[in-house]
Design a protein around this motif. Structure first.
Motif, PDB file in Angstrom:
ATOM      1  N   HIS A  30       0.616  36.655 -14.249  1.00 40.89           N
ATOM      2  CA  HIS A  30       1.193  37.313 -13.068  1.00 40.89           C
ATOM      3  C   HIS A  30       1.104  36.409 -11.841  1.00 40.89           C
ATOM      4  O   HIS A  30       0.812  36.862 -10.734  1.00 40.89           O
ATOM      5  CB  HIS A  30       0.466  38.636 -12.808  1.00 40.89           C
ATOM      6  N   ASP A  56       0.155  38.962  -8.956  1.00 44.64           N
ATOM      7  CA  ASP A  56      -1.274  39.063  -8.653  1.00 44.64           C
ATOM      8  C   ASP A  56      -1.577  38.093  -7.505  1.00 44.64           C
ATOM      9  O   ASP A  56      -1.826  36.906  -7.749  1.00 44.64           O
ATOM     10  CB  ASP A  56      -2.117  38.680  -9.872  1.00 44.64           C
ATOM     11  N   ARG A  81       6.287  39.676 -12.807  1.00 45.93           N
ATOM     12  CA  ARG A  81       6.050  40.616 -13.902  1.00 45.93           C
ATOM     13  C   ARG A  81       6.983  41.822 -13.834  1.00 45.93           C
ATOM     14  O   ARG A  81       7.040  42.612 -14.774  1.00 45.93           O
ATOM     15  CB  ARG A  81       4.603  41.085 -13.885  1.00 45.93           C
ATOM     16  N   HIS A 151      -6.478  37.116 -13.221  1.00 47.65           N
ATOM     17  CA  HIS A 151      -5.699  38.186 -12.591  1.00 47.65           C
ATOM     18  C   HIS A 151      -6.328  38.595 -11.265  1.00 47.65           C
ATOM     19  O   HIS A 151      -7.490  38.304 -11.002  1.00 47.65           O
ATOM     20  CB  HIS A 151      -5.660  39.417 -13.510  1.00 47.65           C
ATOM     21  N   SER A 152      -5.527  39.343 -10.465  1.00 51.78           N
ATOM     22  CA  SER A 152      -6.101  40.007  -9.299  1.00 51.78           C
ATOM     23  C   SER A 152      -5.591  41.446  -9.261  1.00 51.78           C
ATOM     24  O   SER A 152      -4.557  41.759  -9.846  1.00 51.78           O
ATOM     25  CB  SER A 152      -5.743  39.267  -7.999  1.00 51.78           C
TER      26      SER A 152
END
Ligand SMILES: [Zn+2]
Length: 255
Positions: A30, A56, A81, A151-152
């Motif tokens: 992402h 992200d 995404r 990821h975040s």
């Protein structure tokens, strides 16, 4: 170029530092909020398109810092995404979501089977094949990678504040996650939790299953609350911290 992506869009997948000395293979599904030019804006506002539903925030920046500090390889998806979520298999509804958190995505409301196929071919298939090709090549050379997906997550989800700061996520293979959580426990630095704010039941371990579990690689997914990595200083602090956790964990696993 045929299909969804144009010449201007360029390639769907980026590979950085492939000849890295560390076994760590960083993956960022992402990384980007960019949309292929043929997709327009999916019926969304610029605000929605720059929010966490599209990407992200901070995840690629932290990944690139880790790439340097660990001398690790990095593979990431160059498109949003919202077009195709590369951490989901093609048959999953969430691969091309019609709703994400509080946002409806008009451009994803009624996608034909042909359009789903086109997005899958343009973004998911090359991502999956680049990843599996890289892993096979390293294994053939006697250097199996350690898969670390980056990821975040948003600090406020459906109006609710999240306290967790860093999530260490795993599926059925928790070897690396256990070591990282043990190392984190000693630092007392962040609110770090196992399989939060998401876990395997939310379908977020697709890349880990497909590229880690099926090939026996050590693997982990790292989720960082995005307010902690919204600027360069935050990104550096987080990357330094994760460099320490990963380094210590890999050293203890290789003993
Ligand atoms: Zn993510």
């Amino acid at each position: 170029m045929t299909g969804l992506l144009t010449e201007t869009d360029g390639l769907p997948v980026a590979v950085e530092n492939p000849a890295a000395s560390s076994p760590v293979l960083l993956v960022c599904e992402h990384a980007s909020r960019r949309l292929p030019e043929k997709m327009g804006m999916l019926g969304l506002s610029p605000e929605a398109l720059s929010s966490h539903i599209a990407w992200d925030p901070g995840a690629l920046a932290v990944s690139q810092l880790l790439m340097k500090s660990l001398d690790a390889a990095l593979i990431y998806q160059r498109f949003s995404r919202l077009v195709y979520d590369c951490n989901r298999p093609p048959e999953a509804e969430a691969a091309m979501p019609a709703v994400s958190e509080v946002f409806e995505i008009p451009g994803n409301a009624a996608i034909s089977a042909a359009a789903r196929g086109e997005r899958t071919e343009a973004l998911y298939v090359p991502f999956r094949d680049t990843l599996s090709g890289f892993i096979s090549m390293r294994k053939a050379g006697g250097r199996p990678p350690v898969l670390v997906t980056m990821h975040s997550f948003t600090p406020v989800y459906h109006g609710k504040q999240r306290d967790v700061e860093v999530g260490i996520l795993h599926d059925t293979d928790k070897r690396l996650a256990d070591c990282m959580l043990a190392a984190a426990e000693k630092t007392k630095r962040y609110d770090i939790r196992r399989n939060e704010p998401y876990g395997p039941a939310d379908g977020v371990t697709h890349t880990l299953i497909e590229h880690g579990l099926k090939t026996g690689l050590l693997n982990v997914m790292i989720e960082i609350r995005n307010d902690l990595v919204s600027d360069e200083i935050g990104q550096r602090v987080m990357a330094d911290y994760l460099t320490g956790l990963l380094g210590e964990s890999l050293a203890s696993l290789s003993q």
